[in-house]
Enzyme design. Structure first.
Site, PDB file in Angstrom:
ATOM      1  N   LYS A 198      -7.847  10.080   2.309  1.00  0.00           N
ATOM      2  CA  LYS A 198      -8.663  10.309   1.098  1.00  0.00           C
ATOM      3  C   LYS A 198     -10.120  10.589   1.573  1.00  0.00           C
ATOM      4  CE  LYS A 198      -5.161   8.222  -1.934  1.00  0.00           C
ATOM      5  NZ  LYS A 198      -4.588   7.037  -1.591  1.00  0.00           N
ATOM      6  N   ASN A 244       0.870  -1.322  -0.090  1.00  0.00           N
ATOM      7  CA  ASN A 244      -0.056  -0.030  -0.112  1.00  0.00           C
ATOM      8  C   ASN A 244       0.932   1.098   0.017  1.00  0.00           C
ATOM      9  OD1 ASN A 244      -1.326  -2.212   2.124  1.00  0.00           O
ATOM     10  ND2 ASN A 244      -2.696  -1.419   0.268  1.00  0.00           N
ATOM     11  N   ILE A 247       1.197   7.052   0.054  1.00  0.00           N
ATOM     12  CA  ILE A 247       0.288   5.860   1.039  1.00  0.00           C
ATOM     13  C   ILE A 247      -0.979   5.786   0.620  1.00  0.00           C
ATOM     14  CG2 ILE A 247      -0.533   5.188   3.296  1.00  0.00           C
ATOM     15  CD1 ILE A 247       1.803   7.298   4.294  1.00  0.00           C
ATOM     16  N   CYS A 248      -1.338   4.533   0.351  1.00  0.00           N
ATOM     17  CA  CYS A 248      -2.825   4.285   0.065  1.00  0.00           C
ATOM     18  C   CYS A 248      -3.523   3.849   1.394  1.00  0.00           C
ATOM     19  CB  CYS A 248      -2.935   3.314  -0.961  1.00  0.00           C
ATOM     20  SG  CYS A 248      -4.696   2.878  -1.545  1.00  0.00           S
ATOM     21  N   LEU A 249      -4.363   4.877   1.896  1.00  0.00           N
ATOM     22  CA  LEU A 249      -4.987   4.777   3.198  1.00  0.00           C
ATOM     23  C   LEU A 249      -6.212   5.518   3.235  1.00  0.00           C
ATOM     24  CD1 LEU A 249      -4.651   3.575   6.035  1.00  0.00           C
ATOM     25  CD2 LEU A 249      -3.551   5.627   6.707  1.00  0.00           C
TER      26      LEU A 249
END
Lengths: 521, 152
Positions: free
Chosen positions: B93, B80, B87-89
Site C-alpha cells: 500500500k 493480516n 493481505i494487509c501489508l
C-alpha cells in the site's frame, strides 16, 4: 462500467438474514420467468439479476441480495445451496445470467476441498444425461469454469476428477445444445489454467481422436440454426486450439487467415490481458470475470468517420470512441466510457456512458445480430450512435476533454462477443445525409502488425529479449544515468527520475536530479 | 496496456526463472505475462509450516510505479489476511517503492506468515483471538493449514 461488487470496505459488516424474503423483494419475481424460485437462495439470485442492471456506479453499495448471498455462502452448507440455486435458477434467456454466475462465484468465500467434493456428489455428474435440460447443464458448465478459475492450483486439479472431465468432454458433442457446448469449452479452458489439468485434458482429447478428428476440432466448423450461438462456439474452439490444446498438423489460425484488404484491426498490443481477438483482428470476446477493453490500430484528428459493430451476444459491452488517455482498468471494472476521454454505447442496460456516468437512451435492448453504428464527427464535435440504422440524437460531451487522436474502442463484460467493421466490407446502415469516411481506406498495417500471434508464442518470444546490465532499475528501457540528490542513490534513468518524488531506495525526499557522466571505458 | 510488455517485467520474469527464491514459486500465466501463479511454502516454526499456499500476483498497468496486487487463493487463518485472501501489508500500500520487486514482495509475505501482526489487523475476529488467546489462535491456524493448505 463493468459491475464490480468487490467493494466490501470492512470485514465486519453484519447482515441480518433472519427473514426468508426481504419485504421489498416479495414481488420481484412476479414476471414469472421460466422457473418458479423454490428457495431463499433462488429468490436472492433472481433479485440480483434484476439489480445488477441498475448497478451503474462502482462506488455504490452492492445490492442487498448480493450481500445476503455472500453471507449465506460463508458457511459450507450455505455455499452449497447458493451453488445449487445458481445452477437451477439462472434463466437461459437473461443476457446477464452467465456474467452474474461468474460474479457471484468470484466474490463468495473460497470453498474447501471437502466442500467441492460435496458439490460434485450433489451434482451427480457421473449419472447425468447431458442432452436433456440444457439450461441446467449450461449453468453447471459456467459454474465449473468459474470454480476452476477461482481455485487455480491444487484445488482445481482436485475438482477436475474423472467424472468432471468426462462430463465436460461429453458436453462438447456436436449434437448437443450449442449453449452447453460453448460453456463446457470455456470451462475446459479455465481448468487448463492449471498445467496439470491441461496435460490431463490434452491426454484425454488425444485418446478420443482415433483419426476421426478430436471433439474440439469438429467444433471449429460447428453449424447450428442459431447463427450467433454457433459463431461463439466456433470462436472459442478456434481459440482453445490455438492457445491451449494444440493438435498435431493443425496450422495456427494466424497462418491460415486471409487479411488482404484489412487495413485496420483491433490492436493486439493495446488491449487488456484477457480479451480474445480473432486472427483477422476484427472480432473480440471476453471470457474472464474482469471488464476487458481494446482500441483499434488507427486514430483520427479531424473529419467525419463511421464504423459498425455486429453484436454476437446481448450482454454488457460498452462500444464507442476513446483516445490514448483512456485507461483500461479491467479489475476495477472501468473501461470505455468510464473517463473523460471516451464515450460508449451500452445496448444491454440501454445506456450511454461518459466519465463513468450513465444516461439512459431510448433504443430497445440489443439482440444478437443487431448492428451498432458509430459516427464521429470531429469537425462538428458530435458523436452519433445508431442501432440498426435508427439514430440517437448527437452527443457533444466527449469533446469537452478530448480533441484529437480518436480510436474506435470497446469494453466487454464476461462472455460477450462482437464483430467490428472498419470499412473492409460494405456497411449495413451507412448514415444518411452525411459525408463520412472509413478507417479502412486510410489505415496501413505491415504484415507483422497484421499477425496476431497466440499469446503463448508471444510470451516465449519475450523470454528471449536481451536486457543490458546498466539499464535503469525501474524501467529497464533506458540507461541508468541519473543520480538523486541529496541521497546520491543511482540506478535510474532521467525519465524515471522525473517521475519520482522520493528515492525508491532510502525514501528520502528528492531535491535534485543530476546526470552522471558515462564512465570511461 | 500500451505497446506490449514493459522490459522491467520481462527482466523480473527472467530472473525469477533463473534464480528462484527458496520456498517460493512464481510462474507467469501462459496467457498473461502480468499475472503470476505463486506458491509459498509455510515457513518453518510457524503455524503454517507444512502448508503450501497458493497466491495470485498481478502487475497493474502502472507497475512499478504502483504496487503489485497480491491475494491468497488458499484459505488461511491469519490476522493480516482476510477471508477473501486480501493481505494487509504496508509495502503493498503506502510503503510501496519501485525499487521493490516481485521477489521482495513475496519474501515479505513469507515473513508475514512467520510473524503475524494482530495489532494491524485485516480480519478482526482472527486478530482478536490472536490477542486474547494466542495458543488457541495458533492451534486454529495449524488446523486450517492442515485442512486447506496440505496436498493430497
Amino acid at each position: 462500467m463493468g459491475a464490480c461488487i468487490c467493494k466490501q470496505k470492512s470485514g465486519n459488516r453484519r447482515l441480518n438474514i433472519t427473514s426468508t424474503v426481504p419485504p421489498s423483494m416479495e414481488n420481484s419475481f412476479a414476471e414469472g420467468r421460466i422457473r418458479v424460485p423454490n428457495s431463499r437462495e433462488s429468490i436472492l439470485i433472481l433479485e440480483t439479476l434484476k439489480q445488477i442492471r441498475l448497478l451503474v456506479d462502482n462506488e455504490q453499495e452492492p445490492p442487498r441480495s448480493i450481500l445476503m448471498l455472500h453471507k449465506i455462502a460463508d458457511k459450507e452448507s450455505g455455499w452449497l445451496s447458493v451453488m445449487m440455486a445458481l445452477i437451477s435458477s439462472v434463466p437461459a434467456d437473461d443476457p446477464l445470467g452467465p456474467a452474474v454466475i461468474s460474479l457471484l462465484i468470484d466474490e463468495c468465500a473460497l470453498p474447501t476441498k471437502a466442500t467441492i467434493e460435496k458439490l460434485c456428489n450433489r451434482l451427480k455428474l457421473n449419472r447425468l444425461i447431458v442432452n436433456k435440460d440444457p439450461d441446467k447443464h449450461r449453468n453447471i458448465c459456467i459454474a465449473l469454469g468459474c470454480l476452476a478459475e477461482k481455485m487455480a492450483g491444487p484445488n482445481s486439479i482436485h475438482l477436475l476428477n474423472n467424472h468432471v472431465l468426462n462430463y465436460l468432454i461429453e458436453c462438447l458433442n456436436i449434437n448437443n445444445y450449442p449453449s452447453v457446448i460453448l460453456f463446457a469449452l470455456i470451462a475446459l479452458e479455465k481448468f487448463a489454467q492449471t498445467s496439470e489439468n491441461k496435460a490431463n485434458i490434452i491426454k484425454y482429447l488425444e485418446s478420443l481422436s482415433n483419426g476421426h478428428g478430436a471433439p474440439i476440432e469438429k467444433l471449429e466448423s460447428f453449424v447450428n440454426q442459431n447463427k450467433y450461438m454457433e459463431r461463439q462456439v466456433r470462436f472459442c474452439a478456434n481459440w482453445s486450439l490455438d492457445n491451449l490444446f494444440p493438435v498435431e498438423n493443425r496450422p495456427y489460425s494466424y497462418e491460415k487467415v486471409n487479411t488482404n484488404g484489412i487495413n485496420v484491426m483491433l490492436n493486439a498490443n493495446d488491449v487488456s490481458e484477457y480479451l480474445k481477438i480473432s486472427s483477422d483482428g476484427l472480432e473480440a470476446r471476453c471470457d474472464a470475470s474482469s471488464f476487458e477493453s481494446v482500441r483499434c490500430t488507427f486514430n483520427v484528428n479531424s473529419g467525419c468517420w463511421y464504423y459498425e459493430v455486429t453484436v454476437v451476444t446481448s450482454g454488457v459491452m460498452q462500444i464507442g470512441w476513446a483516445t490514448k488517455q483512456s485507461k483500461f482498468l479491467n479489475y476495477e471494472g472501468y473501461g470505455i466510457g468510464d473517463d473523460e476521454y471516451s464515450i460508449s454505447y451500452d445496448g444491454c442496460r440501454q445506456l450511454i456512458w461518459y466519465r463513468a456516468v450513465a444516461e439512459n437512451h431510448l433504443q430497445p435492448a440489443w439482440r444478437p445480430g443487431d448492428v451498432l453504428g458509430l459516427l464521429l464527427d470531429v469537425d462538428n464535435q458530435r458523436v452519433v450512435f445508431s442501432l440498426n440504422g435508427v439514430q440517437l440524437s448527437p452527443c457533444k460531451k466527449l469533446f469537452s476533454s478530448a480533441t484529437s487522436g480518436f480510436f474506435a474502442a470497446a469494453s466487454f463484460m464476461s462472455f460477450q462477443q462482437c464483430i467490428f467493421n472498419f470499412g473492409s466490407t460494405p456497411f449495413k446502415y451507412p448514415p444518411p445525409n452525411c459525408h463520412f469516411q472509413n478507417f479502412n481506406d486510410f489505415g496501413v498495417l505491415s504484415i507483422d502488425e497484421k499477425t496476431i500471434l497466440p499469446r503463448k508464442i508471444k510470451l516465449a518470444m519475450l523470454k528471449e529479449v536481451d536486457i543490458k546490465e546498466d539499464s535503469c532499475t525501474i524501467c529497464f528501457d533506458r540507461k541508468a544515468d541519473t543520480i538523486l540528490l541529496p541521497c546520491r542513490h543511482t540506478g535510474f534513468c532521467s525519465e524515471c527520475g522525473k517521475k519520482l518524488s522520493i528515492c525508491p531506495i532510502c525514501r528520502g525526499d528528492i531535491e535534485e536530479r543530476e546526470l552522471l557522466h558515462s564512465p570511461e571505458r | 496496456m500500451a505497446g506490449g510488455l514493459p522490459r522491467r517485467i520481462i527482466k523480473e520474469t527472467q530472473r525469477l526463472m533463473a534464480e528462484p527464491v527458496p520456498g517460493i514459486k512464481a510462474v507467469p500465466d501462459e496467457g498473461n505475462a502480468r499475472y503470476f501463479h505463486v506458491i509459498v511454502e509455510g515457513p518453518a516454526e510457524s503455524p503454517f509450516e507444512g502448508g503450501t499456499f497458493k497466491l495470485e500476483l498481478f502487475l497493474p498497468e502502472e507497475y512499478p510505479m504502483s504496487a503489485p496486487k497480491v491475494r491468497f487463493m488458499t484459505k488461511i487463518y491469519h490476522p493480516n489476511i482476510d477471508k477473501l485472501g486480501r493481505i494487509c501489508l504496508d509495502i503493498l500500500k503506502d510503503k510501496w517503492s519501485p525499487a521493490l520487486q516481485i521477489r521482495t514482495v513475496l519474501l515479505s509475505i513469507q515473513a508475514l506468515l512467520s510473524a503475524p501482526n494482530p495489532d494491524d489487523p485485516l480480519e478482526n475476529d482472527v486478530a482478536e483471538q490472536w490477542k486474547v488467546n494466542e495458543a488457541q489462535a495458533i492451534a486454529t491456524a495449524k488446523q486450517w493449514t492442515k485442512m486447506y493448505a496440505t496436498r493430497g
